[in-house]
Design an enzyme around this catalytic site. Sequence first.
Site, PDB file in Angstrom:
ATOM      1  N   LYS A  27      45.671  31.164  61.307  1.00 11.15           N
ATOM      2  CA  LYS A  27      47.114  31.152  60.991  1.00 11.15           C
ATOM      3  C   LYS A  27      47.335  30.152  59.868  1.00 11.15           C
ATOM      4  O   LYS A  27      46.798  29.032  59.910  1.00 11.15           O
ATOM      5  CB  LYS A  27      47.901  30.737  62.242  1.00 11.15           C
ATOM      6  CG  LYS A  27      49.370  31.106  62.174  1.00 11.15           C
ATOM      7  CD  LYS A  27      49.546  32.593  62.387  1.00 11.15           C
ATOM      8  CE  LYS A  27      50.937  32.979  62.834  1.00 11.15           C
ATOM      9  NZ  LYS A  27      50.998  34.436  63.093  1.00 11.15           N
TER      10      LYS A  27
ATOM     11  N   THR B 246      46.646  35.131  66.412  1.00  9.54           N
ATOM     12  CA  THR B 246      47.077  34.056  65.512  1.00  9.54           C
ATOM     13  C   THR B 246      48.427  33.503  65.963  1.00  9.54           C
ATOM     14  O   THR B 246      48.749  32.349  65.699  1.00  9.54           O
ATOM     15  CB  THR B 246      47.134  34.536  64.042  1.00  9.54           C
ATOM     16  OG1 THR B 246      48.185  35.477  63.885  1.00  9.54           O
ATOM     17  CG2 THR B 246      45.820  35.138  63.597  1.00  9.54           C
ATOM     18  N   ASP B 247      49.185  34.313  66.666  1.00  7.52           N
ATOM     19  CA  ASP B 247      50.461  33.820  67.201  1.00  7.52           C
ATOM     20  C   ASP B 247      50.212  32.720  68.241  1.00  7.52           C
ATOM     21  O   ASP B 247      50.944  31.725  68.289  1.00  7.52           O
ATOM     22  CB  ASP B 247      51.246  34.985  67.829  1.00  7.52           C
ATOM     23  CG  ASP B 247      52.666  34.576  68.168  1.00  7.52           C
ATOM     24  OD1 ASP B 247      53.412  34.226  67.223  1.00  7.52           O
ATOM     25  OD2 ASP B 247      53.007  34.552  69.371  1.00  7.52           O
TER      26      ASP B 247
ATOM     27  N   PHE C   2      40.056   7.966  22.683  1.00  9.22           N
ATOM     28  CA  PHE C   2      39.037   9.023  22.769  1.00  9.22           C
ATOM     29  C   PHE C   2      38.416   9.166  21.386  1.00  9.22           C
ATOM     30  O   PHE C   2      39.071   9.639  20.454  1.00  9.22           O
ATOM     31  CB  PHE C   2      39.705  10.331  23.220  1.00  9.22           C
ATOM     32  CG  PHE C   2      38.731  11.427  23.562  1.00  9.22           C
ATOM     33  CD1 PHE C   2      37.780  11.265  24.550  1.00  9.22           C
ATOM     34  CD2 PHE C   2      38.787  12.647  22.895  1.00  9.22           C
ATOM     35  CE1 PHE C   2      36.887  12.281  24.880  1.00  9.22           C
ATOM     36  CE2 PHE C   2      37.909  13.679  23.209  1.00  9.22           C
ATOM     37  CZ  PHE C   2      36.956  13.492  24.207  1.00  9.22           C
TER      38      PHE C   2
ATOM     39  N   ARG D  17      46.378   5.705  22.720  1.00  3.64           N
ATOM     40  CA  ARG D  17      47.091   6.914  23.149  1.00  3.64           C
ATOM     41  C   ARG D  17      47.637   6.687  24.556  1.00  3.64           C
ATOM     42  O   ARG D  17      47.314   5.696  25.213  1.00  3.64           O
ATOM     43  CB  ARG D  17      46.169   8.144  23.118  1.00  3.64           C
ATOM     44  CG  ARG D  17      45.048   8.084  24.119  1.00  3.64           C
ATOM     45  CD  ARG D  17      44.253   9.382  24.234  1.00  3.64           C
ATOM     46  NE  ARG D  17      43.253   9.269  25.291  1.00  3.64           N
ATOM     47  CZ  ARG D  17      42.469  10.235  25.712  1.00  3.64           C
ATOM     48  NH1 ARG D  17      42.528  11.422  25.140  1.00  3.64           N
ATOM     49  NH2 ARG D  17      41.599  10.060  26.682  1.00  3.64           N
TER      50      ARG D  17
ATOM     51  N   GLN E 176      37.040  10.984  31.604  1.00  2.00           N
ATOM     52  CA  GLN E 176      35.776  11.087  32.332  1.00  2.00           C
ATOM     53  C   GLN E 176      35.300   9.712  32.817  1.00  2.00           C
ATOM     54  O   GLN E 176      34.899   9.541  33.972  1.00  2.00           O
ATOM     55  CB  GLN E 176      34.685  11.698  31.437  1.00  2.00           C
ATOM     56  CG  GLN E 176      34.775  13.198  31.217  1.00  2.00           C
ATOM     57  CD  GLN E 176      35.657  13.603  30.040  1.00  2.00           C
ATOM     58  OE1 GLN E 176      36.556  12.869  29.629  1.00  2.00           O
ATOM     59  NE2 GLN E 176      35.414  14.788  29.498  1.00  2.00           N
TER      60      GLN E 176
ATOM     61  N   ASN F 238      44.120  16.116  32.168  1.00  2.00           N
ATOM     62  CA  ASN F 238      44.553  15.230  31.077  1.00  2.00           C
ATOM     63  C   ASN F 238      45.857  15.817  30.528  1.00  2.00           C
ATOM     64  O   ASN F 238      45.844  16.826  29.818  1.00  2.00           O
ATOM     65  CB  ASN F 238      43.459  15.189  30.003  1.00  2.00           C
ATOM     66  CG  ASN F 238      43.738  14.167  28.924  1.00  2.00           C
ATOM     67  OD1 ASN F 238      44.646  13.347  29.060  1.00  2.00           O
ATOM     68  ND2 ASN F 238      42.950  14.203  27.850  1.00  2.00           N
TER      69      ASN F 238
ATOM     70  N   HIS G 105      48.729  15.913  28.175  1.00  2.00           N
ATOM     71  CA  HIS G 105      48.843  15.373  26.821  1.00  2.00           C
ATOM     72  C   HIS G 105      50.278  14.998  26.472  1.00  2.00           C
ATOM     73  O   HIS G 105      51.222  15.742  26.753  1.00  2.00           O
ATOM     74  CB  HIS G 105      48.330  16.402  25.807  1.00  2.00           C
ATOM     75  CG  HIS G 105      46.950  16.898  26.128  1.00  2.00           C
ATOM     76  ND1 HIS G 105      45.843  16.073  26.144  1.00  2.00           N
ATOM     77  CD2 HIS G 105      46.495  18.132  26.465  1.00  2.00           C
ATOM     78  CE1 HIS G 105      44.763  16.790  26.457  1.00  2.00           C
ATOM     79  NE2 HIS G 105      45.142  18.035  26.672  1.00  2.00           N
TER      80      HIS G 105
HETATM   81  O1  LIG Z   1      39.608  11.787  27.838  1.00  2.00           O
HETATM   82  C1  LIG Z   1      39.450  12.866  27.237  1.00  2.00           C
HETATM   83  N1  LIG Z   1      38.386  13.656  27.574  1.00  2.00           N
HETATM   84  C2  LIG Z   1      38.145  14.865  26.973  1.00  2.00           C
HETATM   85  O2  LIG Z   1      37.153  15.573  27.293  1.00  2.00           O
HETATM   86  C3  LIG Z   1      39.044  15.266  25.944  1.00  2.00           C
HETATM   87  N2  LIG Z   1      39.117  16.356  25.159  1.00  2.00           N
HETATM   88  C4  LIG Z   1      40.214  16.210  24.368  1.00  2.00           C
HETATM   89  O3  LIG Z   1      40.613  17.054  23.541  1.00  2.00           O
HETATM   90  N3  LIG Z   1      40.836  15.027  24.639  1.00  2.00           N
HETATM   91  C5  LIG Z   1      40.126  14.414  25.623  1.00  2.00           C
HETATM   92  N4  LIG Z   1      40.314  13.248  26.267  1.00  2.00           N
END
Ligand SMILES: O=c1[nH]c(=O)c2[nH]c(=O)[nH]c2[nH]1
Length: 299
Positions: A17, A63-64, A165, A182, A230, A256, A258
């Site tokens: 359920k 399931t009830d 980055f 950024r 990452q 991520n 943006h």
């Molecule tokens: O921290 C980031 N990892 C990525 O793999 C990635 N790729 C991207 O375009 N910007 C970022 N920023």
Amino acid sequence: MKLGMEKDLLLEQKHGKSRVRVARVWRQPGGKETIVEWNVNISLYSDCIPAYTDGDNSDIVATDSMKNTVYAKAKECVEQLSAEEFGVLLGKHFTSTYPKVTGATINIVEKPWERILMDGIPHGHGFKLGTEKHTTEININKLGEVKVTSGVEGLALLKTTQSGFVGFIRDKYTLLPDTKERMLATEVSAVWRYSKKPSCYTKAYISVQKTLVDVLFGSPHEGVYSPSVQNTLYFMAESVLHRFPEIEFIRLSMPNLHFLPVNLPNIVKFDHDVYVPTDEPHGTIEATLTRKKITFSKL
Ligand SMILES: O=c1[nH]c(=O)c2[nH]c(=O)[nH]c2[nH]1
């Protein structure tokens, strides 16, 4: 004609359920009340092939009935308990009550009702909805062997600086400039599994979440520089495994999100101040960090 399962066919099945919503209130003698709201999913693994092949439902847990069990067990819990403990209780019930049920998976998402503070004083029975959700998954078999995972969903975090980055692959499709300045915005989803029961699942959940947040932001004044989502994800996961020996692995998913610089000729020159916030498309950064099993070589 009676339809049976062909000899050369294999049937794998489960039934359960989904989205059973239950709220449980506990009243304490002094008048303070607490509430949890859970959304429960149940899957039972059961030896009930004739239901599929012959329309014979004699081995089926309806399931009830599963739904009703959630309410009945919530009523029986006179002491407040965590979503993890409630999931284990349900799983044990299904696997021990029904001979044909060989295992169960219970998923619970807890709604983040948070006690209201009025002029700094905790309200006795007033709550507001927070954002991130506590999740859990319980896997249990007939022997009572239990695997418990906990998690968090929707943990939205943003820092306005201390992120960059650079040095990524450049080819004819690359437009993104290197940057050492950024925004970093994400909505963390995490799942971690316990190899040993922590002293309190709720406290462990709060502490893991705090560790994730602390590592992403760094200290209040200096912060900490993130060279990529990452790398930050890795340090968050590593820190959790370092601080909580009872956790076997942690899986993190960190989109991520943006924030695009606004540059409008003759109108706005971007100076790390005006952005277009976006949530699609977004980067998808995911990883699982697992403790390697310690293997002892024979002497
Ligand atoms: O921290 C980031 N990892 C990525 O793999 C990635 N790729 C991207 O375009 N910007 C970022 N920023």
